[in-house]
Write an enzyme that holds these catalytic residues in place. Structure first.
Site, PDB file in Angstrom:
ATOM      1  N   ARG A  24     -15.004 -11.297   7.814  1.00  0.00           N
ATOM      2  CA  ARG A  24     -14.416 -11.898   6.612  1.00  0.00           C
ATOM      3  C   ARG A  24     -13.264 -12.839   6.962  1.00  0.00           C
ATOM      4  O   ARG A  24     -12.255 -12.868   6.259  1.00  0.00           O
ATOM      5  CB  ARG A  24     -13.908 -10.809   5.630  1.00  0.00           C
ATOM      6  CG  ARG A  24     -14.998  -9.919   5.062  1.00  0.00           C
ATOM      7  CD  ARG A  24     -15.766 -10.673   3.999  1.00  0.00           C
ATOM      8  NE  ARG A  24     -16.798  -9.826   3.412  1.00  0.00           N
ATOM      9  CZ  ARG A  24     -16.722  -9.289   2.203  1.00  0.00           C
ATOM     10  NH1 ARG A  24     -15.681  -9.500   1.449  1.00  0.00           N
ATOM     11  NH2 ARG A  24     -17.714  -8.571   1.751  1.00  0.00           N
ATOM     12  N   ARG A  28     -10.273 -14.852   0.705  1.00  0.00           N
ATOM     13  CA  ARG A  28      -9.170 -14.983  -0.245  1.00  0.00           C
ATOM     14  C   ARG A  28      -7.774 -14.883   0.344  1.00  0.00           C
ATOM     15  O   ARG A  28      -6.806 -15.264  -0.310  1.00  0.00           O
ATOM     16  CB  ARG A  28      -9.323 -13.946  -1.372  1.00  0.00           C
ATOM     17  CG  ARG A  28     -10.398 -14.346  -2.361  1.00  0.00           C
ATOM     18  CD  ARG A  28     -10.681 -13.248  -3.353  1.00  0.00           C
ATOM     19  NE  ARG A  28     -11.362 -12.147  -2.683  1.00  0.00           N
ATOM     20  CZ  ARG A  28     -11.994 -11.152  -3.323  1.00  0.00           C
ATOM     21  NH1 ARG A  28     -12.003 -11.129  -4.642  1.00  0.00           N
ATOM     22  NH2 ARG A  28     -12.600 -10.197  -2.650  1.00  0.00           N
ATOM     23  N   ARG A  37     -11.824 -21.864  -4.475  1.00  0.00           N
ATOM     24  CA  ARG A  37     -12.386 -20.785  -5.275  1.00  0.00           C
ATOM     25  C   ARG A  37     -11.942 -20.859  -6.738  1.00  0.00           C
ATOM     26  O   ARG A  37     -12.683 -20.472  -7.644  1.00  0.00           O
ATOM     27  CB  ARG A  37     -11.950 -19.467  -4.621  1.00  0.00           C
ATOM     28  CG  ARG A  37     -12.418 -18.204  -5.288  1.00  0.00           C
ATOM     29  CD  ARG A  37     -13.887 -17.956  -5.077  1.00  0.00           C
ATOM     30  NE  ARG A  37     -14.234 -16.678  -5.681  1.00  0.00           N
ATOM     31  CZ  ARG A  37     -14.336 -16.483  -6.980  1.00  0.00           C
ATOM     32  NH1 ARG A  37     -14.166 -17.492  -7.815  1.00  0.00           N
ATOM     33  NH2 ARG A  37     -14.613 -15.286  -7.464  1.00  0.00           N
ATOM     34  N   ASP A  73     -23.408 -14.603   1.730  1.00  0.00           N
ATOM     35  CA  ASP A  73     -23.238 -13.202   1.363  1.00  0.00           C
ATOM     36  C   ASP A  73     -24.540 -12.458   1.592  1.00  0.00           C
ATOM     37  O   ASP A  73     -25.621 -13.047   1.508  1.00  0.00           O
ATOM     38  CB  ASP A  73     -22.816 -13.062  -0.097  1.00  0.00           C
ATOM     39  CG  ASP A  73     -22.280 -11.662  -0.372  1.00  0.00           C
ATOM     40  OD1 ASP A  73     -21.105 -11.408  -0.065  1.00  0.00           O
ATOM     41  OD2 ASP A  73     -23.047 -10.815  -0.847  1.00  0.00           O
ATOM     42  N   TYR A 150     -27.746  -1.527  -2.799  1.00  0.00           N
ATOM     43  CA  TYR A 150     -27.391  -2.365  -3.956  1.00  0.00           C
ATOM     44  C   TYR A 150     -28.594  -2.571  -4.874  1.00  0.00           C
ATOM     45  O   TYR A 150     -28.454  -2.599  -6.093  1.00  0.00           O
ATOM     46  CB  TYR A 150     -26.870  -3.723  -3.494  1.00  0.00           C
ATOM     47  CG  TYR A 150     -25.453  -3.686  -2.978  1.00  0.00           C
ATOM     48  CD1 TYR A 150     -24.372  -3.612  -3.857  1.00  0.00           C
ATOM     49  CD2 TYR A 150     -25.184  -3.741  -1.624  1.00  0.00           C
ATOM     50  CE1 TYR A 150     -23.069  -3.578  -3.376  1.00  0.00           C
ATOM     51  CE2 TYR A 150     -23.880  -3.708  -1.140  1.00  0.00           C
ATOM     52  CZ  TYR A 150     -22.827  -3.629  -2.026  1.00  0.00           C
ATOM     53  OH  TYR A 150     -21.544  -3.596  -1.554  1.00  0.00           O
TER      54      TYR A 150
HETATM   55  O1  CP3 Z   1     -17.170 -12.723   7.423  1.00  0.00           O
HETATM   56  C1  CP3 Z   1     -17.161 -13.826   6.810  1.00  0.00           C
HETATM   57  O2  CP3 Z   1     -16.151 -14.554   6.719  1.00  0.00           O
HETATM   58  C2  CP3 Z   1     -18.483 -14.350   6.256  1.00  0.00           C
HETATM   59  C3  CP3 Z   1     -18.661 -14.228   4.873  1.00  0.00           C
HETATM   60  C4  CP3 Z   1     -19.114 -12.918   4.244  1.00  0.00           C
HETATM   61  C5  CP3 Z   1     -18.970 -12.702   2.861  1.00  0.00           C
HETATM   62  N1  CP3 Z   1     -19.613 -11.550   2.551  1.00  0.00           N
HETATM   63  C6  CP3 Z   1     -18.288 -13.601   1.929  1.00  0.00           C
HETATM   64  C7  CP3 Z   1     -17.718 -13.030   0.682  1.00  0.00           C
HETATM   65  C8  CP3 Z   1     -19.795 -11.828   4.769  1.00  0.00           C
HETATM   66  C9  CP3 Z   1     -20.166 -11.512   6.220  1.00  0.00           C
HETATM   67  C10 CP3 Z   1     -20.118 -10.963   3.676  1.00  0.00           C
HETATM   68  C11 CP3 Z   1     -20.901  -9.723   3.830  1.00  0.00           C
HETATM   69  C12 CP3 Z   1     -20.919  -8.751   2.740  1.00  0.00           C
HETATM   70  N2  CP3 Z   1     -21.006  -8.966   1.388  1.00  0.00           N
HETATM   71  C13 CP3 Z   1     -20.948  -7.352   2.936  1.00  0.00           C
HETATM   72  C14 CP3 Z   1     -20.996  -6.705   4.298  1.00  0.00           C
HETATM   73  C15 CP3 Z   1     -19.675  -6.682   4.980  1.00  0.00           C
HETATM   74  C16 CP3 Z   1     -18.742  -5.576   4.575  1.00  0.00           C
HETATM   75  O3  CP3 Z   1     -17.615  -5.914   4.203  1.00  0.00           O
HETATM   76  O4  CP3 Z   1     -19.116  -4.412   4.724  1.00  0.00           O
HETATM   77  C17 CP3 Z   1     -20.997  -6.733   1.679  1.00  0.00           C
HETATM   78  C18 CP3 Z   1     -20.992  -5.251   1.405  1.00  0.00           C
HETATM   79  C19 CP3 Z   1     -21.050  -7.774   0.698  1.00  0.00           C
HETATM   80  C20 CP3 Z   1     -21.157  -7.635  -0.791  1.00  0.00           C
HETATM   81  C21 CP3 Z   1     -19.979  -8.230  -1.446  1.00  0.00           C
HETATM   82  N3  CP3 Z   1     -19.753  -9.590  -1.558  1.00  0.00           N
HETATM   83  C22 CP3 Z   1     -18.848  -7.555  -2.004  1.00  0.00           C
HETATM   84  C23 CP3 Z   1     -18.686  -6.057  -2.096  1.00  0.00           C
HETATM   85  C24 CP3 Z   1     -17.944  -8.553  -2.444  1.00  0.00           C
HETATM   86  C25 CP3 Z   1     -16.558  -8.368  -3.039  1.00  0.00           C
HETATM   87  C26 CP3 Z   1     -16.542  -8.603  -4.492  1.00  0.00           C
HETATM   88  C27 CP3 Z   1     -15.153  -8.672  -5.064  1.00  0.00           C
HETATM   89  O5  CP3 Z   1     -15.071  -9.132  -6.207  1.00  0.00           O
HETATM   90  O6  CP3 Z   1     -14.178  -8.296  -4.403  1.00  0.00           O
HETATM   91  C28 CP3 Z   1     -18.527  -9.812  -2.162  1.00  0.00           C
HETATM   92  C29 CP3 Z   1     -17.962 -11.152  -2.448  1.00  0.00           C
HETATM   93  C30 CP3 Z   1     -17.539 -11.958  -1.268  1.00  0.00           C
HETATM   94  N4  CP3 Z   1     -18.383 -12.249  -0.229  1.00  0.00           N
HETATM   95  C31 CP3 Z   1     -16.274 -12.556  -1.028  1.00  0.00           C
HETATM   96  C32 CP3 Z   1     -16.388 -13.256   0.174  1.00  0.00           C
HETATM   97  C33 CP3 Z   1     -15.356 -14.117   0.845  1.00  0.00           C
HETATM   98  C34 CP3 Z   1     -15.059 -12.505  -1.958  1.00  0.00           C
HETATM   99  C35 CP3 Z   1     -15.409 -13.313  -3.139  1.00  0.00           C
HETATM  100  C36 CP3 Z   1     -14.366 -14.012  -3.916  1.00  0.00           C
HETATM  101  O7  CP3 Z   1     -13.802 -15.036  -3.475  1.00  0.00           O
HETATM  102  O8  CP3 Z   1     -14.168 -13.617  -5.080  1.00  0.00           O
END
Ligand code: CP3
Length: 343
Positions: A24, A28, A37, A73, A150
């Site tokens: 990640r 944010r 964003r 994602d 999911y």
């Molecule tokens: O690592 C990186 O920088 C690459 C980008 C990346 C994202 N998601 C971007 C993202 C990666 C590798 C993921 C994987 C991902 N997505 C996982 C596996 C990794 C882990 O943490 O275990 C999972 C479980 C997800 C599903 C997901 N996507 C969740 C639970 C969320 C959070 C939602 C929230 O509102 O907090 C996301 C959204 C997401 N994916 C964000 C990012 C940067 C945050 C979104 C935002 O800006 O609102």
């Protein structure tokens, strides 16, 4: 010219310093990310290849990390197979039509990544064209088990109790769902290699909710199929968050790098998995919140704890926490380089 440090480390070759990247690393906690964003929803960002490229490059321009990971994602894959995805602010991702029975499983559309997820493949091509040749680009996917979590529960959950019950209740239905997701993941990851990804990470974020024997029966066979299907075209990294109890099973899969969760003691991990695999990890992400001194003090110990490993890629033991100060990320990366160059 010799391979970039990160790719050499993935193969267990000698390196001039320990490579570092952060799960990640785009997100944010960065002001540059929040500025984009504010203007558009997360899914729209991911589906616009120019924006996804820009976001992928933000941490590369801000910190001397040794690898980039494509901004995407794990949930766009099940979305492309027919599940309606929404990211709800404050709640997280939701599928509005979760899988309930065998007919739902059969309705899933087989994935054609070139057609259905071209936005990410195009972002990989664009990013690769803009990245310097010494920074490899990592592609990724969710592991079938985590995607199934999911798809069945419809949203995040503490321990995915419903999913585990659904899995035990009808192993044939479970296998049918896992088969379909696995075909999709393989197609997607191969397409990412073809587009320019130089290493791949499988995120099994929820594998930790399974007992070891259940992981062996209900998840590992499909992860194995993916790893075998890919072969060693590019290094294969596996990360199971909260999956310390699964390490022996993971060490039996055909892959190069095992990600270590922040709860584990690396010395114990090395004893358990042996020296066939390079390890990646596992600084507690909370140490990036704790302040400059606490972080500084933790780093030599982190490096030392992996001395006996086949190789070590420095990372956090899970994703960057969104309240992390960018200064701490800079300190982490720079100091790991300095300390591991001296050693
Ligand atoms: O690592 C990186 O920088 C690459 C980008 C990346 C994202 N998601 C971007 C993202 C990666 C590798 C993921 C994987 C991902 N997505 C996982 C596996 C990794 C882990 O943490 O275990 C999972 C479980 C997800 C599903 C997901 N996507 C969740 C639970 C969320 C959070 C939602 C929230 O509102 O907090 C996301 C959204 C997401 N994916 C964000 C990012 C940067 C945050 C979104 C935002 O800006 O609102």
């Amino acid at each position: 010219m010799s391979d970039p440090v990160f790719l050499r480390a993935c193969r267990g070759l000698p390196v001039s310093h320990r490579p570092v990247w952060l799960m990640r690393q785009a997100g944010r906690y960065m002001e540059e990310y929040r500025a984009l964003r504010e203007k558009m929803p997360i899914l729209e960002m991911m589906k616009d290849p120019a924006i996804a490229t820009e976001v992928t490059l933000q941490p590369i321009n801000a910190f001397p990390v040794d690898a980039a990971i494509i901004f995407a994602d794990i949930l766009t894959l099940p979305e492309a197979m027919g599940l309606n995805l929404e990211f709800i602010p404050g709640k997280g991702p939701v599928f509005h039509n979760p899988i309930q029975d065998m007919s739902d499983v059969q309705k899933l559309r087989p994935l054609n990544a070139e057609r259905d997820l071209d936005f990410t493949l195009e972002a990989i091509r664009m990013t690769r064209a803009q990245l310097s040749s010494d920074i490899p680009l990592i592609g990724f996917s969710g592991a079938p088990f985590t995607l199934a979590c999911y798809a069945v529960e419809g949203s995040g959950s503490k321990n995915f109790d419903e999913v585990r019950a659904w899995m035990y209740n009808d192993p044939d239905r479970w296998a049918a769902l896992m088969d379909r997701l696995t075909d999709g993941v393989l197609d997607y990851l191969q397409a990412q290699i073809d587009a320019g990804a130089q290493a791949l990470q499988l995120f099994d974020s929820w594998a930790g909710c399974l007992p070891v024997q259940a992981y062996e029966r209900f998840a590992a066979p499909w992860t194995r199929k993916i790893m075998e299907g890919l072969g060693d075209q590019v290094p294969r990294i596996h990360f199971a968050a909260n999956g310390g109890h699964l390490l022996e099973v993971l060490a039996d899969l055909p892959l190069e790098v095992i990600g270590v969760d922040w709860r584990q003691d690396p010395r114990q991990v090395i004893k358990r998995v042996g020296t066939q695999h390079v390890l990646q990890g596992n600084l507690d992400p909370a140490l990036l919140l704790a302040g400059e001194e606490a972080l500084e003090e933790a780093l030599p110990a982190l490096l030392d704890s992996y001395r006996e490993a086949k190789g070590h890629i420095v990372n956090l033991g899970h994703g960057v926490i969104k309240t992390t100060k960018p200064e701490r990320v800079a300190q982490f990366v720079t100091r790991i380089h300095e300390l591991s160059r001296q050693a």
